[in-house]
Design a protein around this motif. Structure first.
Motif, PDB file in Angstrom:
ATOM      1  N   GLU A  46     -33.862   9.875  85.444  1.00 45.42           N
ATOM      2  CA  GLU A  46     -33.232  10.222  86.727  1.00 45.42           C
ATOM      3  C   GLU A  46     -34.257  10.200  87.858  1.00 45.42           C
ATOM      4  O   GLU A  46     -34.001   9.687  88.943  1.00 45.42           O
ATOM      5  N   ASP A  47     -35.429  10.776  87.584  1.00 47.58           N
ATOM      6  CA  ASP A  47     -36.473  10.802  88.610  1.00 47.58           C
ATOM      7  C   ASP A  47     -36.844   9.403  89.079  1.00 47.58           C
ATOM      8  O   ASP A  47     -37.147   9.187  90.250  1.00 47.58           O
ATOM      9  N   TYR A  48     -36.839   8.460  88.166  1.00 44.37           N
ATOM     10  CA  TYR A  48     -37.219   7.094  88.513  1.00 44.37           C
ATOM     11  C   TYR A  48     -36.056   6.283  89.074  1.00 44.37           C
ATOM     12  O   TYR A  48     -36.222   5.120  89.416  1.00 44.37           O
ATOM     13  N   GLY A  49     -34.865   6.879  89.100  1.00 40.87           N
ATOM     14  CA  GLY A  49     -33.716   6.119  89.577  1.00 40.87           C
ATOM     15  C   GLY A  49     -33.203   5.125  88.555  1.00 40.87           C
ATOM     16  O   GLY A  49     -32.550   4.139  88.899  1.00 40.87           O
ATOM     17  N   LEU A  50     -33.510   5.374  87.277  1.00 38.99           N
ATOM     18  CA  LEU A  50     -32.982   4.508  86.214  1.00 38.99           C
ATOM     19  C   LEU A  50     -31.680   5.074  85.674  1.00 38.99           C
ATOM     20  O   LEU A  50     -31.002   4.463  84.851  1.00 38.99           O
ATOM     21  N   LEU A  51     -31.363   6.269  86.127  1.00 32.90           N
ATOM     22  CA  LEU A  51     -30.073   6.907  85.870  1.00 32.90           C
ATOM     23  C   LEU A  51     -29.685   7.568  87.184  1.00 32.90           C
ATOM     24  O   LEU A  51     -30.550   7.870  87.998  1.00 32.90           O
ATOM     25  N   GLY A  52     -28.380   7.829  87.354  1.00 34.00           N
ATOM     26  CA  GLY A  52     -27.947   8.485  88.581  1.00 34.00           C
ATOM     27  C   GLY A  52     -27.205   7.503  89.461  1.00 34.00           C
ATOM     28  O   GLY A  52     -26.568   6.573  88.960  1.00 34.00           O
TER      29      GLY A  52
ATOM     30  N   MET B  26     -41.885  11.331  92.817  1.00 33.08           N
ATOM     31  CA  MET B  26     -41.767   9.885  92.535  1.00 33.08           C
ATOM     32  C   MET B  26     -40.522   9.331  93.215  1.00 33.08           C
ATOM     33  O   MET B  26     -39.408   9.786  92.975  1.00 33.08           O
ATOM     34  N   PRO B  27     -40.719   8.334  94.079  1.00 33.71           N
ATOM     35  CA  PRO B  27     -39.538   7.734  94.726  1.00 33.71           C
ATOM     36  C   PRO B  27     -38.733   6.955  93.687  1.00 33.71           C
ATOM     37  O   PRO B  27     -39.281   6.464  92.714  1.00 33.71           O
ATOM     38  N   ARG B  28     -37.431   6.859  93.938  1.00 30.73           N
ATOM     39  CA  ARG B  28     -36.591   6.111  93.009  1.00 30.73           C
ATOM     40  C   ARG B  28     -36.958   4.630  93.069  1.00 30.73           C
ATOM     41  O   ARG B  28     -37.271   4.091  94.115  1.00 30.73           O
ATOM     42  N   LEU B  29     -36.938   4.011  91.912  1.00 29.43           N
ATOM     43  CA  LEU B  29     -37.439   2.645  91.815  1.00 29.43           C
ATOM     44  C   LEU B  29     -36.381   1.618  92.194  1.00 29.43           C
ATOM     45  O   LEU B  29     -35.190   1.836  92.005  1.00 29.43           O
TER      46      LEU B  29
END
Ligand code: FMN
Ligand code: SF4
Ligand code: SF4
Ligand code: SF4
Ligand code: FES
Lengths: 521, 127
Positions: free
Chosen positions: A174-180, B1-4
């Motif tokens: 989620e933190d990495y934007g790989l989920l959400g 950490m910014p979203r990728l």
């Protein structure tokens, strides 16, 4: 000269030279092929960065940006991947059904089944613990293909370490934007949460599992409707096993064509098994479909320990089937196992040696299933109980002529009329042991003899006077003082007192001065 | 950490490959203790603690201590893998707190493999 495989087998032994074998040349590792377990031993499951550094989350952008949802489904269909949770249903076809299903509310769900109720199996636990992101990546890709926006990982409560690993993995993804929302800037939204299961075996059945996620009692319901039509909260839902999900990133990355090059005609890819029981190397193995039981038990497993003779393998857990030595060259895939009366199940393999009584074994599995039956339908509830009663009578020397036939009739009736897979497969251990070891059943029923010398009601411990040196070792271990005799003279077992614990037999066999003066008849 | 984003993910991967490469500063050796439920049950947690303590005692700062999941061969747990930069990894089996310290002194610090505890060297076969 010792072969390298001998070395894996001799616990704590020291190699006789300074030359260390190559891991990939050892019997246990040589013929394994790691696909779902591709990161085994390589990454720290608590660090998403390690998964990424090893090439993880490379399939996801490909699926999100370079492929249409239809293309993802097609790729999975081409791969020939079949569900690893038991029934072996083609995954791509299931995805297509869910993809094409109408949802009234607009919602669709995907579920990862990590209930793993099969005692002695630990494939799914190990995968979640060792490589949680592989499972998550597979789920996001699947969700994209089917148009689902929410997912659940259903893990049994007895797996606290696995729960920790997957929970942490979700947070990091989620933190990495790989989920959400807006995953990798693709506009696609997908969330995953962990649901902890109560632990009943039947909760792994998909309709019971969904009931449990919805907060209702975990009991199966009739299908159809299948989950792909009406699953969680009445919406189209796709359930796959942990291992099924973990294969997806590889298939997307390397192509369905490549995947379908591994395995047999009808069963593609690899399968993870937990190899346990009377085998030298116990552990978790991943092999191409179609590998023979012989290779699995003897080459990878290192054979049966302590010079005992191999007797059979139980495949597919408590409701799987027992495969005898005569079928040791059986190539392991869905079709061949079914032909032998067994199932792939989730991949439990229990190796048994000559000291296993097949009737007692069947009784053990049937008792387990009797406990686990949810009781909703009569054939399963009453039929399994009746089978257990007959089997108990047989092992306790009360078997009657006709019992074997009665077991067979019951077995077919239960298979026929049960509602869910538990009842439908529960007779497998009985049917296969009768099919391959009928003489053992007959010996119990007709002659009140247990050929493996396991069933206590049928065995007697005696001392062979010519062999006994009177060392008194047995006297010391007997818990009920059933053995007596003057030192240095043959001893005697008082059969009225003896509770048949076997302690004297063991000590005399291994420790006594003369040894082997006690025998079982 | 910014979203990728997609490109951000690629960039991160490249960066991580470089920074986690063995041989990078502070990363001469990687010592991995295999820590699945099965390993934990046979004492891998203690092996890990012993390894950390031994490295601290010896004030070593170029060894990465890592954990990973199950190594597969239950009957030979606890297991650990030692990888020196530029050399094939070495997998040790049947470990305990004493043996791991011996491996640290001999192999991790001294560069000499301890054959007595070696299961095998090199990688497993991946599909
Ligand atoms: C009694 C019973 C128990 C089951 N337990 C599990 C289980 O623990 N894990 C699992 O993945 N599937 C289990 N299944 C199969 C599921 O119902 C379902 O078919 C499966 O999760 C689908 O995933 P797959 O297509 O990837 O195999 C069980 C089925 C039955 C009848
Ligand atoms: S077959 Fe057995 S476990 Fe399945 S629903 Fe019927 S009673 Fe319950
Ligand atoms: S242990 Fe065996 S040899 Fe010794 S006294 Fe008992 S029966 Fe005899
Ligand atoms: S089987 Fe057990 S109870 Fe019977 S004589 Fe031997 S030690 Fe005693
Ligand atoms: S579960 Fe035993 S080594 Fe993995």
């Amino acid at each position: 000269m010792k072969s390298p495989s001998d070395r894996t087998s001799s616990r704590k032994s020291l190699p006789e030279t300074d030359v260390c074998p190559e891991l990939a040349s050892l019997g246990f590792f040589k013929s394994q092929r790691l696909l779902a377990l591709r990161h085994r031993g390589l990454l720290n499951p608590e660090e998403i960065d390690e998964y990424i550094a090893l090439g993880g989350y490379a399939a996801l952008p490909k699926a999100l940006f370079d492929m249409t949802p239809e293309e993802i489904v097609d790729e999975v269909k081409t791969s020939g991947l079949r569900g690893r949770g038991g029934a072996g249903f083609p995954t791509g076809i299931k995805w297509e059904l869910a993809r094409n299903a109408e949802s009234k509310s607009g919602s669709k769900y995907v579920v990862c089944n990590a209930d793993e109720g099969d005692p002695g199996a630990f494939m799914d636990r190990s995968l979640l613990e060792a490589d949680p992101h592989a499972v998550l990546e597979g789920m996001v890709i699947g969700a994209r293909a089917m148009g689902a926006s929410e997912g659940f990982v259903y893990v049994r409560d007895e797996y606290p370490h696995a729960v920790r690993m997957i929970t942490r993995a979700i947070e990091q993804a989620e933190d990495y934007g790989l989920l959400g929302s807006d995953i990798l800037g693709s506009d696609f939204d997908f969330r995953v949460s962990v649901v902890r299961g109560g632990g009943a075996f039947v909760c792994g059945e998909e309709t019971a599992l969904m009931a449990s996620i919805e907060g209702r009692e975990g009991r199966p319901r009739p299908r159809p409707p299948y989950p792909s039509q009406s699953g969680l909260w009445g919406c189209p839902t796709n359930i796959n096993n942990v291992e099924t999900w973990a294969n997806i990133p590889c298939i997307v990355e390397r192509g369905g064509e490549w995947y379908s090059g591994i395995g047999t005609k009808e069963s593609k890819g690899t399968k993870i098994f937990s190899l346990v029981g009377k085998v030298v190397n116990t552990g978790l193995i991943e092999v191409p479909m179609g590998m023979t039981l012989r290779e699995i038990v003897f080459d990878i497993g290192g054979g049966v320990p302590r010079g005992r003779k191999f007797k059979a393998v139980q495949s597919g857990g408590p409701s799987g089937g027992c495969i005898p030595e005569s079928l040791i060259d059986l190539p392991v895939d869905y079709e061949e196992l079914a032909k032998a009366g067994a199932i792939m199940g989730s991949g439990g393999l229990i190796v048994m040696d000559e000291d296993t009584c097949m009737v007692d074994l069947a009784r053990y599995f049937v008792s387990f299933l009797e406990e686990e039956s949810c009781g909703k339908c009569v054939p399963c509830r009453e039929g399994i109980k009746r089978m257990r009663e007959i089997l108990t009578d047989i092992v306790e020397a009360r078997g009657k002529e006709g019992d074997i036939e009665r077991l067979e009739e019951l077995a077919y009736a239960i298979k026929e009329a049960s509602l869910c897979g538990l009842g439908k497969t529960a007779p497998n251990p009985v049917l296969t042991t009768i099919r391959y070891f009928r003489d053992e059943y007959e010996s119990h029923v007709l002659h009140k003899r247990c050929p493996a010398k396991v069933c206590k009601a049928m065995i007697v411990y005696r001392v062979v006077p010519e062999r006994c040196t009177g060392c008194q070792r047995c006297v010391q271990v007997c818990p009920v003082n059933a053995i007596s005799g003057p030192r240095s003279q043959p001893h005697n077992v008082d059969l009225d007192k003896c509770i048949k614990c076997g302690a004297c037999y063991e000590i005399c066999k291994f420790d006594a001065i003369a040894g082997d003066a006690i025998y079982i008849e | 950490m910014p979203r990728l984003t997609r490109d951000g993910l690629d960039a991160l991967r490249a960066e991580l490959r470089e920074s986690t490469r063995l041989g990078a500063p502070g990363r001469r050796v990687r010592l991995t203790v295999h820590l699945g439920t099965c390993g934990l049950a046979s004492g891998a947690g203690k092996v890990l603690d012993a390894a950390r303590a031994a490295l601290e005692e010896r004030a070593v700062d170029d060894v990465v201590v890592a954990t990973s999941g199950c190594a597969g061969l239950c009957c030979r747990e606890p297991m650990a893998t030692v990888e020196l930069a530029g050399e094939p990894p070495v997998k040790y089996a049947d470990l305990d707190e004493k043996r791991i310290v011996e491996i640290i002194d001999e192999h991790v610090l001294g560069g000499r493999i301890v054959p007595a505890f070696v299961l095998g060297t090199g990688e497993e076969r991946r599909a």
